[in-house]
Design a protein around this motif. Structure first.
Motif, PDB file in Angstrom:
ATOM      1  N   PRO A 125       0.835  -1.214   0.000  1.00  0.00           N
ATOM      2  CA  PRO A 125       0.000   0.000   0.000  1.00  0.00           C
ATOM      3  C   PRO A 125       0.864   1.257   0.000  1.00  0.00           C
ATOM      4  CG  PRO A 125       0.074  -0.964   2.187  1.00  0.00           C
ATOM      5  CD  PRO A 125       0.790  -1.935   1.291  1.00  0.00           C
ATOM      6  N   LYS A 126       0.278   2.364  -0.488  1.00  0.00           N
ATOM      7  CA  LYS A 126       1.043   3.596  -0.590  1.00  0.00           C
ATOM      8  C   LYS A 126       0.253   4.830  -0.148  1.00  0.00           C
ATOM      9  CE  LYS A 126       3.464   6.455  -4.081  1.00  0.00           C
ATOM     10  NZ  LYS A 126       3.844   6.553  -5.504  1.00  0.00           N
ATOM     11  N   TRP A 127      -1.052   4.884  -0.467  1.00  0.00           N
ATOM     12  CA  TRP A 127      -1.805   6.110  -0.294  1.00  0.00           C
ATOM     13  C   TRP A 127      -2.864   6.007   0.808  1.00  0.00           C
ATOM     14  CZ3 TRP A 127       0.051  10.257  -2.648  1.00  0.00           C
ATOM     15  CH2 TRP A 127       0.776  10.123  -3.825  1.00  0.00           C
ATOM     16  N   LEU A 128      -3.147   7.158   1.438  1.00  0.00           N
ATOM     17  CA  LEU A 128      -4.323   7.344   2.283  1.00  0.00           C
ATOM     18  C   LEU A 128      -5.328   8.146   1.479  1.00  0.00           C
ATOM     19  CD1 LEU A 128      -2.798   8.257   5.781  1.00  0.00           C
ATOM     20  CD2 LEU A 128      -3.776   6.074   5.051  1.00  0.00           C
ATOM     21  N   THR A 129      -6.567   7.670   1.413  1.00  0.00           N
ATOM     22  CA  THR A 129      -7.581   8.313   0.575  1.00  0.00           C
ATOM     23  C   THR A 129      -8.886   8.490   1.343  1.00  0.00           C
ATOM     24  OG1 THR A 129      -8.328   6.168  -0.279  1.00  0.00           O
ATOM     25  CG2 THR A 129      -6.614   7.329  -1.532  1.00  0.00           C
ATOM     26  N   THR A 130      -9.758   9.304   0.796  1.00  0.00           N
ATOM     27  CA  THR A 130     -11.120   9.480   1.313  1.00  0.00           C
ATOM     28  C   THR A 130     -12.088   9.383   0.139  1.00  0.00           C
ATOM     29  OG1 THR A 130     -10.965  11.885   1.056  1.00  0.00           O
ATOM     30  CG2 THR A 130     -10.389  10.959   3.213  1.00  0.00           C
ATOM     31  N   PRO A 131     -13.310   8.923   0.372  1.00  0.00           N
ATOM     32  CA  PRO A 131     -14.283   8.800  -0.730  1.00  0.00           C
ATOM     33  C   PRO A 131     -14.602  10.159  -1.342  1.00  0.00           C
ATOM     34  CG  PRO A 131     -15.000   7.544   1.177  1.00  0.00           C
ATOM     35  CD  PRO A 131     -13.833   8.356   1.634  1.00  0.00           C
ATOM     36  N   GLY A 137     -17.528   5.648  -5.859  1.00  0.00           N
ATOM     37  CA  GLY A 137     -16.442   4.747  -6.218  1.00  0.00           C
ATOM     38  C   GLY A 137     -15.117   5.440  -6.443  1.00  0.00           C
ATOM     39  N   TRP A 138     -15.089   6.747  -6.504  1.00  0.00           N
ATOM     40  CA  TRP A 138     -13.850   7.489  -6.665  1.00  0.00           C
ATOM     41  C   TRP A 138     -13.328   7.913  -5.294  1.00  0.00           C
ATOM     42  CZ3 TRP A 138     -13.637  11.163 -11.490  1.00  0.00           C
ATOM     43  CH2 TRP A 138     -13.937  10.412 -12.646  1.00  0.00           C
ATOM     44  N   VAL A 139     -12.048   8.298  -5.285  1.00  0.00           N
ATOM     45  CA  VAL A 139     -11.427   8.719  -4.027  1.00  0.00           C
ATOM     46  C   VAL A 139     -10.598   9.984  -4.264  1.00  0.00           C
ATOM     47  CG1 VAL A 139     -11.320   6.397  -3.028  1.00  0.00           C
ATOM     48  CG2 VAL A 139      -9.422   7.222  -4.431  1.00  0.00           C
ATOM     49  N   ASN A 140     -10.273  10.631  -3.174  1.00  0.00           N
ATOM     50  CA  ASN A 140      -9.373  11.787  -3.182  1.00  0.00           C
ATOM     51  C   ASN A 140      -8.148  11.456  -2.347  1.00  0.00           C
ATOM     52  OD1 ASN A 140     -11.141  13.477  -4.703  1.00  0.00           O
ATOM     53  ND2 ASN A 140     -12.338  13.858  -2.848  1.00  0.00           N
ATOM     54  N   TYR A 141      -6.991  11.823  -2.845  1.00  0.00           N
ATOM     55  CA  TYR A 141      -5.758  11.588  -2.094  1.00  0.00           C
ATOM     56  C   TYR A 141      -5.718  12.497  -0.858  1.00  0.00           C
ATOM     57  CZ  TYR A 141      -4.025   9.106  -6.212  1.00  0.00           C
ATOM     58  OH  TYR A 141      -3.865   8.225  -7.257  1.00  0.00           O
ATOM     59  N   VAL A 142      -5.326  11.910   0.260  1.00  0.00           N
ATOM     60  CA  VAL A 142      -5.133  12.672   1.500  1.00  0.00           C
ATOM     61  C   VAL A 142      -3.647  12.858   1.774  1.00  0.00           C
ATOM     62  CG1 VAL A 142      -5.517  12.712   3.996  1.00  0.00           C
ATOM     63  CG2 VAL A 142      -7.332  11.908   2.452  1.00  0.00           C
ATOM     64  N   ASP A 143      -2.925  11.738   1.771  1.00  0.00           N
ATOM     65  CA  ASP A 143      -1.494  11.789   2.049  1.00  0.00           C
ATOM     66  C   ASP A 143      -0.902  10.419   1.756  1.00  0.00           C
ATOM     67  OD1 ASP A 143       0.978  12.634   2.813  1.00  0.00           O
ATOM     68  OD2 ASP A 143       0.468  13.054   4.904  1.00  0.00           O
ATOM     69  N   LEU A 144       0.388  10.305   1.855  1.00  0.00           N
ATOM     70  CA  LEU A 144       1.050   9.002   1.766  1.00  0.00           C
ATOM     71  C   LEU A 144       0.771   8.208   3.031  1.00  0.00           C
ATOM     72  CD1 LEU A 144       4.456  10.216   0.296  1.00  0.00           C
ATOM     73  CD2 LEU A 144       2.689   8.919  -0.914  1.00  0.00           C
ATOM     74  N   ALA A 145       0.616   6.907   2.864  1.00  0.00           N
ATOM     75  CA  ALA A 145       0.320   6.053   4.015  1.00  0.00           C
ATOM     76  C   ALA A 145       1.507   5.931   4.952  1.00  0.00           C
ATOM     77  CB  ALA A 145      -0.126   4.667   3.542  1.00  0.00           C
TER      78      ALA A 145
END
Length: 409
Positions: A125-131, A137-145
């Motif tokens: 895994p790499k990313w932290l996301t939010t719906p 079904g899409w997401v927005n990037y929050v930060d790196l995991a």
């Protein structure tokens, strides 16, 4: 001890007219209810299989930027026969299996335990996301995991050191045979890893591992998911390199690529309800359904009013005699009643024919023998006494009764 049905109706109830609902309306309501009930059972049994998986996760059913639905569609379009694994029992397939844990806290032990000696690709895994609120079904990037999250995926069995840094747009360097190009454009930022006994297959320009093999096991680790996820499939070069990677990791005789979603909470297992709709139990379910339909049809389509059952024990002396006779018949003692019946006829004859009271036993029988009739009383009484079955007893009793009628004329 009675079984009398009530025949009186409720005061004020309509007789012979239409009720609150017509029969067709009731039948329609019942049919709709049954169809809805059966549909609810089927949906409940197969609900896990019907989940689309478009929840924005990082798995093979997701159409988000971090998902891998694009890679699955590309593999399908190019004849690589991708298969989505929802059942844990299919994790031991000999073909290449792609595992996509979404965090370092996912338990990988069971899945890797079934993959001993079989080609397996683990994507970190790499990313932290939010719906995304606007598009399902899409997401927005929050930060790196964070590197700690990726390092926990294979720990403690395999200790990896993950780093995240700029790639400066330089392409990745494949270290495999020339026919497997795997010339990936480097994502920004780039996640790499290092570990003991790791053979590098694809590195960045500085030699840091992006794709590597763990020792001599056919277990491969891809540190940066942006090389295979939907974001990576946006470019032609990335899509071509992704297919080359699958071909390189796949055994020569393989005819499919497996993508696991059980680690992402989209798996399912057998249930008693699902077994009822699956062969060979489906035949039993259909038989029970047919039996219920026949019972319902019999209840609805019977003709005439229901019959009122008679009393279990009727009134009157005749009923008592019939019940007593039935008890004697069931006990099998009919043949032993001949002598008693002859004695009853003897006592009736004494009263009916005015036999002197002083006569007893043999003298009484001799007196009765002298009376007119087709037969002698002693012979008829002996036949009744010696009867061994019901037929003989009935014949003897009828003969005694006929003798009484003839003598009384």
């Amino acid at each position: 001890m009675s079984d009398v049905a009530a025949s009186a109706g409720i005061a004020g109830a309509p007789v012979g007219g239409d009720g609150a609902f017509r029969p067709r309306t009731v039948a329609l309501m019942i049919a709709v209810g049954l169809i809805g009930f059966v549909g609810m059972l089927i949906v409940g049994a197969y609900a896990p299989d019907l989940r689309s998986g478009r929840n924005g996760g990082a798995h093979a059913l997701s159409n988000a930027a971090t998902g891998y639905a694009g890679l699955v569609a590309l593999a399908e379009a190019t004849g690589r026969s991708p298969r989505i694994v929802r059942d844990k029992r299919l994790l031991d397939a000999p073909e290449l299996l792609v595992l996509t844990p979404e965090s370092g806290f996912v338990d990988m032990s069971e899945a890797l335990g079934q993959r001993t000696g079989k080609p397996t690709l683990v994507i970190l895994p790499k990313w932290l996301t939010t719906p995304d609120r606007e598009t399902a079904g899409w997401v927005n990037y929050v930060d790196l995991a964070g590197r700690d999250n990726a390092e926990r995926v294979l720990a403690p069995a395999d200790k990896l050191k993950v780093t995240i840094g700029p790639s400066h747009g330089r392409p990745l360097v494949p270290r495999v045979a020339r026919e497997y190009g795997m010339r990936f454009p480097a994502p920004k930022p780039l996640q790499t890893f290092a570990g003991a006994s790791v053979e590098p297959l694809v590195t960045d320009a500085d030699g840091r591992i992006v794709l590597g093999q763990l020792g001599d096991r056919p277990v491969y680790v891809l540190s940066d998911p942006d090389l295979l996820d939907n974001r990576g499939m946006a470019s032609e070069a990335g899509a071509r390199a992704a297919l080359e990677l699958l071909d390189y990791l796949q055994p020569n005789d393989a005819d499919a690529v497996y993508f696991d979603v059980t680690l992402n909470g989209l798996g399912h297992s057998s249930s008693p309800l699902k077994l009822a709709f699956s062969p060979p139990f489906l035949a039993m379910t259909l038989a029970i359904a047919a039996a219920l339909l026949l019972v319902g049809w019999q209840a609805v389509a019977r003709f005439g009013a229901p019959r009122i059952r008679p009393r279990a024990i009727a009134f009157g002396k005749a009923a008592l005699v019939d019940n007593a006779a039935a008890l004697v018949r069931r006990a099998g003692r009919e043949a032993t009643l001949g002598s008693r019946y002859a004695q009853v006829i003897r006592e009736r004859a004494v009263v009916a024919f005015g036999v002197p009271a002083k006569l007893r036993d043999a003298a009484l029988d001799q007196y009765l023998d002298r009376l007119r009739g087709r037969g002698r009383f002693t012979d008829l009484a002996a036949a009744a006494t010696q009867a061994q079955d019901r037929r003989a007893l009935v014949d003897a009793a009828q003969a005694l009764h006929q003798w009484t009628k003839e003598t009384n004329r």
